[in-house]
Scaffold this motif. Structure first.
Motif, PDB file in Angstrom:
ATOM      1  N   GLY A 154      19.364   1.478  -2.406  1.00 15.20           N
ATOM      2  CA  GLY A 154      19.226   0.058  -2.118  1.00 15.20           C
ATOM      3  C   GLY A 154      18.090  -0.290  -1.199  1.00 15.20           C
ATOM      4  O   GLY A 154      17.957  -1.437  -0.791  1.00 15.20           O
ATOM      5  N   CYS A 155      17.229   0.666  -0.851  1.00 14.76           N
ATOM      6  CA  CYS A 155      16.097   0.423   0.035  1.00 14.76           C
ATOM      7  C   CYS A 155      14.824   0.381  -0.798  1.00 14.76           C
ATOM      8  O   CYS A 155      14.506   1.332  -1.497  1.00 14.76           O
ATOM      9  N   ASP A 156      14.061  -0.711  -0.709  1.00 15.05           N
ATOM     10  CA  ASP A 156      12.823  -0.827  -1.468  1.00 15.05           C
ATOM     11  C   ASP A 156      11.682  -0.143  -0.721  1.00 15.05           C
ATOM     12  O   ASP A 156      11.391  -0.466   0.436  1.00 15.05           O
ATOM     13  N   LEU A 157      10.998   0.770  -1.404  1.00 12.24           N
ATOM     14  CA  LEU A 157       9.890   1.529  -0.826  1.00 12.24           C
ATOM     15  C   LEU A 157       8.698   1.464  -1.759  1.00 12.24           C
ATOM     16  O   LEU A 157       8.854   1.494  -2.980  1.00 12.24           O
ATOM     17  N   PHE A 158       7.503   1.408  -1.181  1.00 15.56           N
ATOM     18  CA  PHE A 158       6.287   1.475  -1.983  1.00 15.56           C
ATOM     19  C   PHE A 158       5.220   2.193  -1.175  1.00 15.56           C
ATOM     20  O   PHE A 158       5.043   1.934   0.012  1.00 15.56           O
ATOM     21  N   SER A 159       4.505   3.102  -1.829  1.00 16.94           N
ATOM     22  CA  SER A 159       3.346   3.717  -1.193  1.00 16.94           C
ATOM     23  C   SER A 159       2.307   4.014  -2.247  1.00 16.94           C
ATOM     24  O   SER A 159       2.631   4.299  -3.404  1.00 16.94           O
ATOM     25  N   ALA A 160       1.042   3.938  -1.843  1.00 11.46           N
ATOM     26  CA  ALA A 160      -0.060   4.227  -2.752  1.00 11.46           C
ATOM     27  C   ALA A 160      -1.264   4.644  -1.934  1.00 11.46           C
ATOM     28  O   ALA A 160      -1.440   4.216  -0.779  1.00 11.46           O
ATOM     29  N   GLY A 161      -2.087   5.476  -2.544  1.00 10.43           N
ATOM     30  CA  GLY A 161      -3.323   5.879  -1.890  1.00 10.43           C
ATOM     31  C   GLY A 161      -3.105   6.882  -0.784  1.00 10.43           C
ATOM     32  O   GLY A 161      -2.109   7.613  -0.743  1.00 10.43           O
ATOM     33  N   ASP A 162      -4.033   6.885   0.159  1.00 10.77           N
ATOM     34  CA  ASP A 162      -4.036   7.852   1.266  1.00 10.77           C
ATOM     35  C   ASP A 162      -3.770   7.093   2.556  1.00 10.77           C
ATOM     36  O   ASP A 162      -4.571   6.269   2.981  1.00 10.77           O
ATOM     37  N   PHE A 163      -2.623   7.352   3.145  1.00 12.08           N
ATOM     38  CA  PHE A 163      -2.284   6.626   4.373  1.00 12.08           C
ATOM     39  C   PHE A 163      -2.260   7.530   5.600  1.00 12.08           C
ATOM     40  O   PHE A 163      -1.725   7.176   6.645  1.00 12.08           O
ATOM     41  N   ALA A 164      -2.838   8.713   5.466  1.00 11.24           N
ATOM     42  CA  ALA A 164      -2.909   9.620   6.612  1.00 11.24           C
ATOM     43  C   ALA A 164      -3.947   9.120   7.610  1.00 11.24           C
ATOM     44  O   ALA A 164      -4.922   8.450   7.246  1.00 11.24           O
ATOM     45  N   GLU A 165      -3.747   9.446   8.865  1.00  6.22           N
ATOM     46  CA  GLU A 165      -4.716   9.063   9.887  1.00  6.22           C
ATOM     47  C   GLU A 165      -5.974   9.918   9.735  1.00  6.22           C
ATOM     48  O   GLU A 165      -5.905  11.108   9.446  1.00  6.22           O
ATOM     49  N   ALA A 166      -7.138   9.282   9.919  1.00  5.48           N
ATOM     50  CA  ALA A 166      -8.411   9.990   9.785  1.00  5.48           C
ATOM     51  C   ALA A 166      -9.479   9.216  10.529  1.00  5.48           C
ATOM     52  O   ALA A 166      -9.340   8.012  10.799  1.00  5.48           O
TER      53      ALA A 166
ATOM     54  N   ILE B 203      -6.599  -0.772  -4.182  1.00  5.29           N
ATOM     55  CA  ILE B 203      -6.927   0.613  -3.835  1.00  5.29           C
ATOM     56  C   ILE B 203      -7.660   1.291  -4.982  1.00  5.29           C
ATOM     57  O   ILE B 203      -8.702   1.942  -4.792  1.00  5.29           O
ATOM     58  N   ARG B 204      -7.148   1.145  -6.187  1.00  2.28           N
ATOM     59  CA  ARG B 204      -7.679   1.865  -7.339  1.00  2.28           C
ATOM     60  C   ARG B 204      -9.079   1.374  -7.721  1.00  2.28           C
ATOM     61  O   ARG B 204      -9.925   2.150  -8.146  1.00  2.28           O
ATOM     62  N   SER B 205      -9.312   0.087  -7.559  1.00  2.00           N
ATOM     63  CA  SER B 205     -10.605  -0.482  -7.957  1.00  2.00           C
ATOM     64  C   SER B 205     -11.666  -0.333  -6.882  1.00  2.00           C
ATOM     65  O   SER B 205     -12.859  -0.494  -7.169  1.00  2.00           O
ATOM     66  N   GLY B 206     -11.247  -0.033  -5.640  1.00  2.00           N
ATOM     67  CA  GLY B 206     -12.218   0.052  -4.554  1.00  2.00           C
ATOM     68  C   GLY B 206     -12.841  -1.280  -4.208  1.00  2.00           C
ATOM     69  O   GLY B 206     -13.991  -1.352  -3.750  1.00  2.00           O
ATOM     70  N   ALA B 207     -12.104  -2.364  -4.409  1.00  2.00           N
ATOM     71  CA  ALA B 207     -12.635  -3.710  -4.206  1.00  2.00           C
ATOM     72  C   ALA B 207     -13.030  -3.941  -2.754  1.00  2.00           C
ATOM     73  O   ALA B 207     -12.414  -3.402  -1.817  1.00  2.00           O
TER      74      ALA B 207
END
Length: 804
Positions: free
Chosen positions: A321-333, A378-382
């Motif tokens: 019942g918990c909505d989650l979404f992630s995409a791309g690179d979210f690591a610290e850099a 993210i995917r298009s690099g806009a």
């Protein structure tokens, strides 16, 4: 001569490949399909709902035997392949060899078992297929403690399912926060809090040292010395490609079976796809790229040029019942910065990761509606420089247009992650004639798997079709008004309208006096909202409720006395037998709700029959009403050797508390004394399963024209709490549902999460309001009319009973 195609493995990837292949050219191959499991293709994404009891296996089958038969596919289920003979181009199983011209290996993956002492003890299971699910369900029926090793998606779904089955559950995770591959620490923390609120204990940074037990699992020991009791241990720490057949056959194998862009192995006659393959040094576990592989391989087998090109994928998940979404690179850099939005009150967290003027990563928890739009950025690099200040609020920032987000998406934006369907493909399907949701699903498969993208698909349809497409909306209550049922309920309360004439006057009814559709609904809404001020209008009830018996097709009636919890006495049985004899009842029938029905009673005999039954202490069963009908029970712990609680006693208490309550539609309950569910509680409006740890309460089931399995509401630890939660749910339904909507329809409209939140937060107030209503309306109409039999006369029918 038709070529022979042999496929090893009947999973989701090979199933999709066979769909493409047989739909494009049904006669291209003679196909033989092997599967080690004794069954065909089913949606493994839905094993978690099967474990929790929200779905059955039958509901997640994607290809049944008629499907294979229609395509002339020779199915060899429960027949594992033991060898691939490349020289003779033969696949060997226990029953012999099957020759092939082309071979497809789709053996999937195998669960990784951590090499600790005790891993082979009985009671240690994995979570990969239906057999694993059945094993956990059987173990959970005994109650006790479960330990899930692994805090990824699969482990958390296993934990949630086991908890819903009544076990005490602990999750052990090696890393510092849950689902570290998909979530950052902040989102992982919110997920952990949500799980703990559901009664699941989470232990992060926990390394398993050993599984303890003498002949069977008893506990899990961690490296730090912590010990957790365990009657069941579920290993969910990862998977590895299943490559043993390929390795033994001498094919090129690295981490997985090495394949080319055309899904061809090192042998030109052998192909592979799914979780068992490695392409360009990459393994694949999400369903979207596997479906891409399936399309490529189908084209390859038909001699058409095709190449698999992995694309970046987003992860949109629903864990308990918990909505989650992630995409791309979210690591610290170095050189990265974050934009973060938090709303603790609503449990919403959003984090965007930027490199210069490009969005490179996104993590969202609690509100994922704009996930597809962020993924496309993210995917298009806009270049997002011009919208940096409002980026966190998504594409509709600054506009009230609900379709702005969808309009802003390019055709390449992915709408359905499960099936890899982009916006452009849906738009084209609509232009080609798919003008309703079912047609779009059939054509593109968008929203046909997990269903979380259904709203987006409907928005694309609305955007494409314009005024010709109507988003689903509530219809007017009847021809007398333009107001919906929901509007009328809200206005009755907010405007203080306390009579039918007041409602019709203030809300502009166009038909004087209303009609047979609106009057019963208005009468109910006024009873529910103003129990102390409003007086029931008998003329505004259906004929069955006016005459307190069910009218039959020949004009006679059926009479059903109430039997509390399905329990009766010799005295009651004699009274029923005497009434049947005295009034020449043509049929006496036991109902599915554990009651006795007297069928064929003449209208003029009703008052006298009621009086006779009342004299034996029996009251109306309200089998004719929009109200509580029956509470079905099993014998529970009083007599049954499997019973965990006194289900009969609880059922009787519930029925005596709830009887006589008017509701939007009929309400039926079931109370089963153990997970064997002899009272069929999982298809009732409210069902209670007794377990060692208490009472599993589920709601919104149905077993009539529609078959619906109940959904979990709560786990009560005491009988008193079970009664309170059930009463609160019934009152919430009474106060908010549309008239003639069964609970399952109402819950589908408002959402189970909202129902749970309201019941948990306002349970005391809901129970108090229910008691106020019952103080006015809980009485036995049979007794009243029997006492004044000379005054009783059936009124002219307003309408026959509505179809149920």
């Amino acid at each position: 001569m038709t070529q022979k195609l042999v496929v090893i493995g009947a999973g989701m990837a090979s199933g999709r490949m066979l769909e493409h292949l047989t739909d494009t050219d049904p006669g291209a191959y003679d196909i033989t399909l092997f599967n080690a499991e004794p069954r065909g293709n089913y949606n493994r994404l839905m094993l978690s709902p099967v474990l929790s009891g929200e779905k059955t296996y039958a509901q997640i089958v994607t290809h049944d035997e008629p499907w294979y038969a229609a395509r002339a596919i020779d199915i060899r289920f429960g027949e594992p392949v033991v060898k691939i003979d490349r020289r003779n181009r033969t696949v060997v199983s226990a029953s012999g060899g099957v020759p092939y011209d082309k071979l497809v290996i789709a053996t999937g993956s195998a669960p990784f078992i951590i090499p600790v002492p005790g891993r082979d003890l009985p009671g240690v299971v994995t979570f990969r297929d239906l057999d694993d699910t059945d094993a956990m369900t059987a173990a959970a029926a005994k109650g006790g403690h479960a330990v899930v090793i692994g805090g990824g998606l699969l482990g958390l779904e296993a934990a949630a399912g086991l908890r819903m089955l009544g076990m005490e559950v602990t999750v052990i995770h090696l890393m510092g926060h849950l689902m570290e591959r998909q979530l950052d620490p902040a989102a992982g923390y919110l997920l952990q809090k949500d799980l703990e609120r559901r009664g699941i204990k989470v232990h992060c940074k926990g390394a398993t040292k050993a599984i303890l037990g003498d002949g069977r699992v008893e506990a899990v020991l961690l490296e730090d010395g912590t010990t957790y009791p365990a009657d069941l241990v579920c290993m969910a720490v990862g998977i590895r490609p299943e490559t043993r057949l390929a390795t033994d056959a001498g094919l090129d194998v690295a981490r997985g079976i090495t394949v080319s862009d055309a899904m061809e192995t090192s042998d030109p006659a052998i192909f592979a796809l799914g979780e068992c393959v490695e392409h360009d040094r990459q393994l694949f576990g999400l369903v979207a790229p596997l479906y891409d592989q399936a399309k490529v391989l189908a084209d390859t087998l038909l001699g058409q040029p095709a190449a698999f090109r992995p694309v970046q994928t987003a992860t949109k998940l629903k864990v308990t019942g918990c909505d989650l979404f992630s995409a791309g690179d979210f690591a610290e850099a170095e050189g990265r910065e974050d934009i973060v939005f938090r709303d603790p009150g609503r449990g919403i967290y959003k984090r965007l990761v930027l490199e210069g003027d490009r969005l490179v990563g996104a993590v969202m928890y609690g509100d994922t509606a704009d996930g597809a739009w962020f993924f496309d950025q993210i995917r298009s690099g806009a270049d997002i420089a011009d919208k940096r200040n409002t980026l966190i609020f998504g594409p509709s920032a600054g506009t009230a247009d609900p379709l702005a987000a969808v309009a802003a998406m390019p055709d390449s934006a992915e709408i359905c992650g499960c099936n890899g369907v982009c916006k452009g493909r849906i738009v084209q399907a609509i232009k080609d004639g798919a003008t309703d949701l079912d047609a779009v699903r059939a054509t593109t498969k968008a929203s046909a798997s997990c269903g979380t993208c259904t709203g987006l698909v409907e928005q694309v349809m609305s955007l494409t079709l314009g005024d010709t497409f109507q988003m689903p909306t509530a219809k007017p209550m009847c021809k007398c008004t333009d107001h919906t049922h929901e509007d009328v309920r809200r206005l009755i309360k907010s405007m203080g309208l306390k009579s039918i004439p007041a409602v019709m006057q203030e809300l502009g009814w166009t038909t004087a006096g209303g009609c047979a559709s609106c009057r019963p609904a208005l009468n109910y809404y006024l009873i529910a909202d103003w129990p102390l001020e409003y007086q029931d209008d008998r003329q505004s009830r259906f004929v069955n409720e006016r005459n307190h018996a069910n009218i039959q097709k020949d004009g006679t009636y059926s009479v059903v006395p109430r039997m509390w919890g399905g329990v009766t006495t010799p005295t009651e049985l004699r009274a029923i037998a005497d009434a049947a004899d005295k009034y020449n009842v043509p049929m006496v029938k036991v109902t599915g709700g554990q009651r006795i029905d007297l069928l064929g009673v003449r209208k003029e005999d009703l008052p006298a029959m009621w009086a006779d039954l009342n004299a034996a202490g029996m009251v109306s069963g309200h089998a004719y009403s929009k109200g509580l009908r029956t509470v079905k029970t099993c014998v529970g712990s009083e007599f049954c050797r499997f019973g965990t609680q006194d289900s009969t006693g609880l059922g009787i208490k519930l029925e005596k508390l709830l009887w006589g309550s008017w509701t939007p539609h009929k309400v039926k309950l079931g109370v089963s004394g153990c997970p064997r569910n002899c009272a069929e509680a999982t298809c009732k409006d409210v069902g209670i399963i007794c377990v060692d740890s208490g009472y599993q309460i589920s709601v919104a089931g149905a077993a009539g024209m529609e078959l619906k399995e109940t959904q979990p509401l709560a786990l009560a630890t005491t009988e008193e709490e079970a009664i309170e939660l059930t009463t609160a749910f019934i009152q919430l339904y009474r106060e908010h549902a549309k008239y003639l909507d069964r609970p399952y329809k109402w819950v589908a409209k408002v959402g189970l999460d909202w129902v749970i939140a309201q019941v948990m937060e306002h349970r005391t107030a809901l129970v108090e309001r229910f008691e106020v209503s019952q103080s006015v309306y809980r009485r036995d109409p049979w007794a009243e009319h029997a006492a004044e039999a000379t005054k009783w006369a059936p009124m002219a029918d307003l309408t026959l009973e509505a179809a149920e």
